[in-house]
Design an enzyme around this catalytic site. Structure first.
Site, mmCIF file in Angstrom:
data_model
loop_
_atom_site.group_PDB
_atom_site.id
_atom_site.type_symbol
_atom_site.label_atom_id
_atom_site.label_comp_id
_atom_site.label_asym_id
_atom_site.label_seq_id
_atom_site.Cartn_x
_atom_site.Cartn_y
_atom_site.Cartn_z
ATOM 1 N N CYS A 109 8.642 -0.092 22.162
ATOM 2 C CA CYS A 109 8.898 0.788 23.248
ATOM 3 C C CYS A 109 8.174 2.328 22.799
ATOM 4 O O CYS A 109 7.924 3.122 23.805
ATOM 5 C CB CYS A 109 10.391 1.052 22.948
ATOM 6 S SG CYS A 109 11.163 1.849 21.977
ATOM 7 N N LEU A 117 -20.188 8.603 -3.818
ATOM 8 C CA LEU A 117 -20.557 8.124 -5.206
ATOM 9 C C LEU A 117 -22.121 7.662 -4.945
ATOM 10 O O LEU A 117 -22.431 8.388 -5.820
ATOM 11 C CB LEU A 117 -19.587 7.023 -4.776
ATOM 12 C CG LEU A 117 -19.737 6.815 -6.714
ATOM 13 C CD1 LEU A 117 -19.582 7.994 -7.641
ATOM 14 C CD2 LEU A 117 -18.622 5.274 -7.177
ATOM 15 N N ARG A 150 0.939 -1.050 -0.282
ATOM 16 C CA ARG A 150 0.430 0.694 -0.416
ATOM 17 C C ARG A 150 0.877 1.030 -0.066
ATOM 18 O O ARG A 150 0.592 2.213 -0.397
ATOM 19 C CB ARG A 150 -1.063 -0.099 1.377
ATOM 20 C CG ARG A 150 -1.654 -1.674 0.659
ATOM 21 C CD ARG A 150 -3.141 -0.880 1.902
ATOM 22 N NE ARG A 150 -4.320 -0.017 1.949
ATOM 23 C CZ ARG A 150 -4.397 0.684 3.077
ATOM 24 N NH1 ARG A 150 -4.502 0.253 4.193
ATOM 25 N NH2 ARG A 150 -4.972 2.267 2.560
ATOM 26 N N ASN A 173 -7.770 8.426 5.880
ATOM 27 C CA ASN A 173 -6.675 8.148 4.980
ATOM 28 C C ASN A 173 -5.473 7.596 5.598
ATOM 29 O O ASN A 173 -5.070 9.090 6.291
ATOM 30 C CB ASN A 173 -7.186 8.664 3.616
ATOM 31 C CG ASN A 173 -8.388 8.688 2.695
ATOM 32 O OD1 ASN A 173 -9.260 7.914 3.183
ATOM 33 N ND2 ASN A 173 -8.414 9.704 1.905
ATOM 34 N N VAL A 174 -4.790 6.427 4.615
ATOM 35 C CA VAL A 174 -3.533 6.452 5.452
ATOM 36 C C VAL A 174 -2.788 7.228 4.448
ATOM 37 O O VAL A 174 -1.617 7.160 4.311
ATOM 38 C CB VAL A 174 -3.305 5.393 5.828
ATOM 39 C CG1 VAL A 174 -4.139 4.817 7.375
ATOM 40 C CG2 VAL A 174 -3.505 3.606 4.551
ATOM 41 N N CYS A 228 14.010 -1.115 15.620
ATOM 42 C CA CYS A 228 13.549 0.476 16.226
ATOM 43 C C CYS A 228 14.536 0.769 16.387
ATOM 44 O O CYS A 228 15.794 0.413 17.010
ATOM 45 C CB CYS A 228 12.684 0.104 17.575
ATOM 46 S SG CYS A 228 12.513 2.060 18.283
ATOM 47 N N HIS A 238 -6.083 8.220 11.002
ATOM 48 C CA HIS A 238 -5.550 6.574 11.478
ATOM 49 C C HIS A 238 -4.371 5.797 11.643
ATOM 50 O O HIS A 238 -3.966 4.915 10.403
ATOM 51 C CB HIS A 238 -7.154 5.297 10.418
ATOM 52 C CG HIS A 238 -7.991 5.574 10.888
ATOM 53 N ND1 HIS A 238 -9.051 5.002 9.608
ATOM 54 C CD2 HIS A 238 -9.126 5.968 12.036
ATOM 55 C CE1 HIS A 238 -10.243 4.637 10.706
ATOM 56 N NE2 HIS A 238 -10.104 5.719 11.450
#
Ligand code: APR
Length: 231
Positions: free
Chosen positions: A117, A199, A56, A89-90, A133, A106
């Site tokens: 952590c 829509l 994505r 939306n991301v 990380c 989100h």
């Protein structure tokens, strides 16, 4: 001066080539929510979840903002009051279109979060279960997106904006996911005029003052022109 609060969903990015979730052939028809969008799914199979979000992220990176994103940036630049976008939306298409006040409730594909952590850092284009990380060195990187069962980001700030809204619009969202689906009620209680641009009709259409049907690249520029004319 008025305050326009705009909630956007996957439908606004559909014409940029990014799939929606619940339309025919959408992401949730191809993947099980519990596998790729829950903390339990990530604990079970982190490689699958990283694969899903890596894909994505790559797709979003090649997409461009469309006329609807552009129109909302024009609204923010030209409206004499405040304009705040709250997006589910991301992708980062609002920011790339030039919108400045965008709350990603989100999370975003551009962010990485340490499941150990809690440290946050810019996501590399590809993550794996071995991605460390940078703060605690644990191989616990996850996408900084909000999964089902987790609490969305910026909720206090969003509630403040909704309570002061004079105008609220939901654009390209099916209204099936809470808490975003309850924003229209909060805005109504604040006395805001509420428009839905999608829509087709949604489960929440009856709650809005106006329902404007059609593809976002057509409906949003016309709606923005109307608001700027009225301002
Ligand atoms: N223009 C306008 N609206 C459109 C377009 C378009 N070109 N294409 C589709 N839509 C509409 C659909 O008719 C539908 O009402 O956009 C909506 C998309 O709905 P969903 O797929 O349910 O997406 P969204 O509402 O953003 O989902 C909310 O669900 O799974 C989660 O975290 C995910 O943020 C997402 C949340």
């Amino acid at each position: 001066m008025g305050k326009i609060v705009i909630l956007t969903g996957a439908g606004i990015s559909a014409e940029s080539g990014l799939g929606t979730f619940r339309d025919e052939g959408g992401l949730w028809a191809q993947h099980r929510i519990e596998d790729v969008a829950t903390p339990e799914g990530f604990a079970r199979d982190p490689a699958l979840v990283h694969w899903f979000y890596n894909a994505r992220r790559a797709q979003a990176a090649t997409a461009s903002p469309n006329a609807a994103h552009d129109a909302l940036a024009r609204l923010e630049a030209g409206y004499p009051g405040e304009v705040v976008i709250v997006t589910q939306n991301v992708d980062d298409l609002h920011r790339r279109a030039g919108s400045r006040r965008v709350l990603h409730m989100h999370g975003t594909l551009d962010g990485a979060l340490c499941a150990g952590c809690g440290h946050r850092w810019p996501a590399p284009s590809e993550m794996t279960p071995d991605t460390p990380c940078p703060a605690c060195k644990a191989p616990a990187a996850r996408p900084d997106v909000v999964w089902f069962g987790e609490f969305p980001y910026h909720m206090d700030e969003i509630a403040d904006h909704l309570s002061g809204a004079t105008h609220f619009a939901a654009i390209g969202t099916s209204g099936q996911v809470y808490p975003a689906a309850s924003f229209v009620e909060e805005a109504r209680m604040a006395g805001a005029e509420c428009d839905e641009l999608s829509l087709e009709q949604t489960a929440l259409s009856h709650v809005f003052d106006r329902q404007i049907s059609g593809p976002a690249t057509r409906s949003v520029p016309a709606w923005v022109a109307e608001l700027l004319d009225r301002a």
